[in-house]
Design an enzyme around this catalytic site. Structure first.
Site, PDB file in Angstrom:
ATOM      1  N   ASP A   5       8.392 -13.457   9.706  1.00  0.00           N
ATOM      2  CA  ASP A   5       7.522 -12.858   8.694  1.00  0.00           C
ATOM      3  C   ASP A   5       6.400 -13.856   8.449  1.00  0.00           C
ATOM      4  O   ASP A   5       6.615 -14.894   7.828  1.00  0.00           O
ATOM      5  CB  ASP A   5       8.338 -12.615   7.406  1.00  0.00           C
ATOM      6  CG  ASP A   5       7.465 -12.182   6.231  1.00  0.00           C
ATOM      7  OD1 ASP A   5       6.275 -11.912   6.434  1.00  0.00           O
ATOM      8  OD2 ASP A   5       8.010 -12.117   5.104  1.00  0.00           O
ATOM      9  N   LYS A  37      -4.138 -15.331   6.365  1.00  0.00           N
ATOM     10  CA  LYS A  37      -3.809 -14.023   6.943  1.00  0.00           C
ATOM     11  C   LYS A  37      -4.870 -12.976   6.604  1.00  0.00           C
ATOM     12  O   LYS A  37      -5.125 -12.056   7.371  1.00  0.00           O
ATOM     13  CB  LYS A  37      -2.449 -13.588   6.410  1.00  0.00           C
ATOM     14  CG  LYS A  37      -1.933 -12.281   6.963  1.00  0.00           C
ATOM     15  CD  LYS A  37      -0.519 -12.076   6.507  1.00  0.00           C
ATOM     16  CE  LYS A  37       0.039 -10.736   6.914  1.00  0.00           C
ATOM     17  NZ  LYS A  37       1.425 -10.588   6.437  1.00  0.00           N
ATOM     18  N   GLU A  91       5.590  -4.553   8.760  1.00  0.00           N
ATOM     19  CA  GLU A  91       6.460  -5.153   7.731  1.00  0.00           C
ATOM     20  C   GLU A  91       7.393  -4.139   7.068  1.00  0.00           C
ATOM     21  O   GLU A  91       8.586  -4.409   6.923  1.00  0.00           O
ATOM     22  CB  GLU A  91       5.603  -5.887   6.698  1.00  0.00           C
ATOM     23  CG  GLU A  91       5.053  -7.186   7.273  1.00  0.00           C
ATOM     24  CD  GLU A  91       3.836  -7.722   6.553  1.00  0.00           C
ATOM     25  OE1 GLU A  91       3.515  -7.227   5.458  1.00  0.00           O
ATOM     26  OE2 GLU A  91       3.198  -8.637   7.094  1.00  0.00           O
ATOM     27  N   ASP A 126       5.958  -2.311  -0.543  1.00  0.00           N
ATOM     28  CA  ASP A 126       5.861  -3.737  -0.203  1.00  0.00           C
ATOM     29  C   ASP A 126       4.601  -4.316  -0.831  1.00  0.00           C
ATOM     30  O   ASP A 126       3.492  -4.077  -0.348  1.00  0.00           O
ATOM     31  CB  ASP A 126       5.834  -3.861   1.331  1.00  0.00           C
ATOM     32  CG  ASP A 126       5.742  -5.311   1.796  1.00  0.00           C
ATOM     33  OD1 ASP A 126       5.606  -6.208   0.948  1.00  0.00           O
ATOM     34  OD2 ASP A 126       5.807  -5.547   3.011  1.00  0.00           O
TER      35      ASP A 126
END
Ligand code: AMP
Length: 456
Positions: free
Chosen positions: A18, A80, A157, A180
């Protein structure tokens, strides 16, 4: 388990990773179950922060995060969010691409796997938000390769989170909603589990909405209070901004457990040789007021994704909350209110994605092939080509978008569709490929172009 048993075998370990905006983690399958590989210090997740220190050494994780205030020009957080961009990131006087910085985080995680498996080649399954574009996915794969992994797969994800949960609930046929909300991005997906087949029905989200934004809202709130009291905006001072951001995150996390927090920073910035500090109380209601609109956006996405899946709220059997920001009580409250039942609380919000990536890795390696679990995913955007299209009844113009693979199609997929040349006798065509939902390509995301020639 000792390292030798791995080194003896002609075997290539595979891990799940992850690579989060805020935190990252690595996991593998041990005795049929996903397990986190901890750092030598015992950390199960590490901050996705990179520092290049004064001696030029690369430091990743908590020590790097601790340096954000002291050395803001040598530290990078939340890289990211820049993945897929060609703009270099300035760090310690160097210009690195976002994937090169992400590679440093992955290298750190790889070192934990190296301790466990020894110095053999390793494959990796790396997760990305379902909403990542093709370029962002490619940049992530490249980061994995730069870190020395053989990147077996990039998976979404929410799919990973559902895989982690699904492995323990193989015999229950039901619909899950995976919500999420992490540090940098928000994803929501509807997933169906039916006889061990885990199928993502629809996915949507916002790659610019997450805990980082909540922190910045608090930074603005702090800054406004300082302007009111001292007439000074601390946000112009890079060190003060980093300090307030750090304090904002701490305050936000405390407000998940407490009703109010006292923020006390004796020295935030200096103006005319005078130190300016911050001493203020904030309560949970005030914090919720700052983020309520953003939470509202996530709720709109839930409505949209359930509709896209062709379902209604009553069809959703379980809500799985993933991502550190789902620890905010107001998030749980709004979801519970929306569905009329509380979300599951047996999913570990910080670890579920890495564990699920390991499950996908285990399905690939055979370590979980007896489980009967199979996972499929969907395309998060429509993919198609630029065509001539009528504009407001005034005739055809170039730049229309013809979707060949509609959004939420199960992938991998192959589609054939016939298009015609724009003019008689045309011998070549330039095919431009786009991702997106707008009927005109200029509003969509361009992936590339190729030229086709007719056979002589
Ligand atoms: P993730 O990307 O899933 O690791 O989530 C990280 C985000 O969750 C960061 O923005 C954290 O500040 C936030 N976070 C972690 N714990 C909490 C908490 N107890 N309350 C509110 N936010 C949290």
């Amino acid at each position: 388990m000792n390292n030798m048993s791995y080194q003896d075998a002609a075997f290539r370990p595979i891990v799940g990773i992850d690579l989060g905006t805020t935190n990252s983690a690595i996991a593998y399958i041990r005795n049929g179950k996903p397990e986190i590989i901890a750092s030598p210090k015992g950390e199960r997740i590490i901050p996705s922060v990179v520092l290049i220190d004064l001696k030029g050494r690369v430091v990743v994780g908590q020590d790097a995060k601790d340096s954000l205030v002291a050395m803001p020009d040598r530290t990078i957080a939340a890289v990211k969010r820049r993945m897929g961009s060609d703009d270099p990131v300035e760090i310690a006087g160097q210009a690195l691409l976002p994937q090169e910085i992400s590679a440093l985080i992955l290298k750190e995680l790889k070192s934990y796997a190296d301790r466990l498996f020894g110095d053999v080649e390793k494959e990796a399954v790396i997760t990305v938000p379902a909403y990542f574009t093709d370029e962002q996915r490619r940049a992530t794969k490249q980061a994995g390769e730069l870190a020395g992994f053989i990147v077996e797969r990039i998976i979404n994800e929410p799919t990973a989170a559902a895989l982690a949960f699904g492995l323990d609930h193989l015999n229950e046929d039901r619909y899950y909603l995976v919500y999420d909300l992490g540090g940098g991005a928000f994803d929501v997906s509807v997933v169906e589990m039916c006889s061990g087949l885990l199928e993502v029905k629809a996915s949507t989200g916002n790659r610019m909405l997450g805990g980082e934004d909540f922190d910045w809202k608090l930074v603005d709130w702090f800054a406004e209070r300082m302007i009111e009291r001292h007439g000074v905006d601390p946000r112009g001072d890079i060190r003060a901004k980093a300090l307030l951001k750090e304090e904002a995150e701490k305050t936000k996390i405390l407000l998940s457990d407490q009703d109010s927090v006292n923020v006390m920073l004796p020295l935030v910035t200096v103006t005319g040789n005078k130190p300016i500090g911050l001493d203020i109380e904030i309560n949970r209601g005030q914090f919720v007021g700052l983020i309520e609109d953003m939470l509202g956006e996530t709720i709109d996405s839930i409505h949209a994704v359930i509709k896209e899946a062709g379902l209604s709220f009553s069809d959703i059997d379980e809500v799985l909350l993933v991502g550190g920001s789902t620890r905010i009580p107001r998030v749980r409250e709004r979801i519970a209110g929306l569905f009329g039942k509380p979300p599951r609380n047996d999913v570990h919000p910080d670890e579920a994605v890495a564990l699920g990536a390991a499950v996908q890795a285990g399905l690939k390696s055979g370590a979980l092939s007896d489980s009967g679990l199979v996972a499929t995913d969907v395309a998060p955007f429509s993919m198609g080509i630029a065509v001539m299209k009528d504009w407001k009844g005034m005739g055809e113009r170039p730049g229309g978008f013809a979707a060949v693979i509609p959004k939420n199609t199960t992938i991998p997929v192959t589609r054939n569709q016939t298009f015609y040349t724009a003019f008689p006798g045309q011998t070549a065509v330039s095919i431009e490929i786009y991702q997106g939902e707008h009927e005109w390509v200029k509003h969509n995301h361009r992936l590339g172009e190729f030229t086709g020639w007719s056979k002589p």
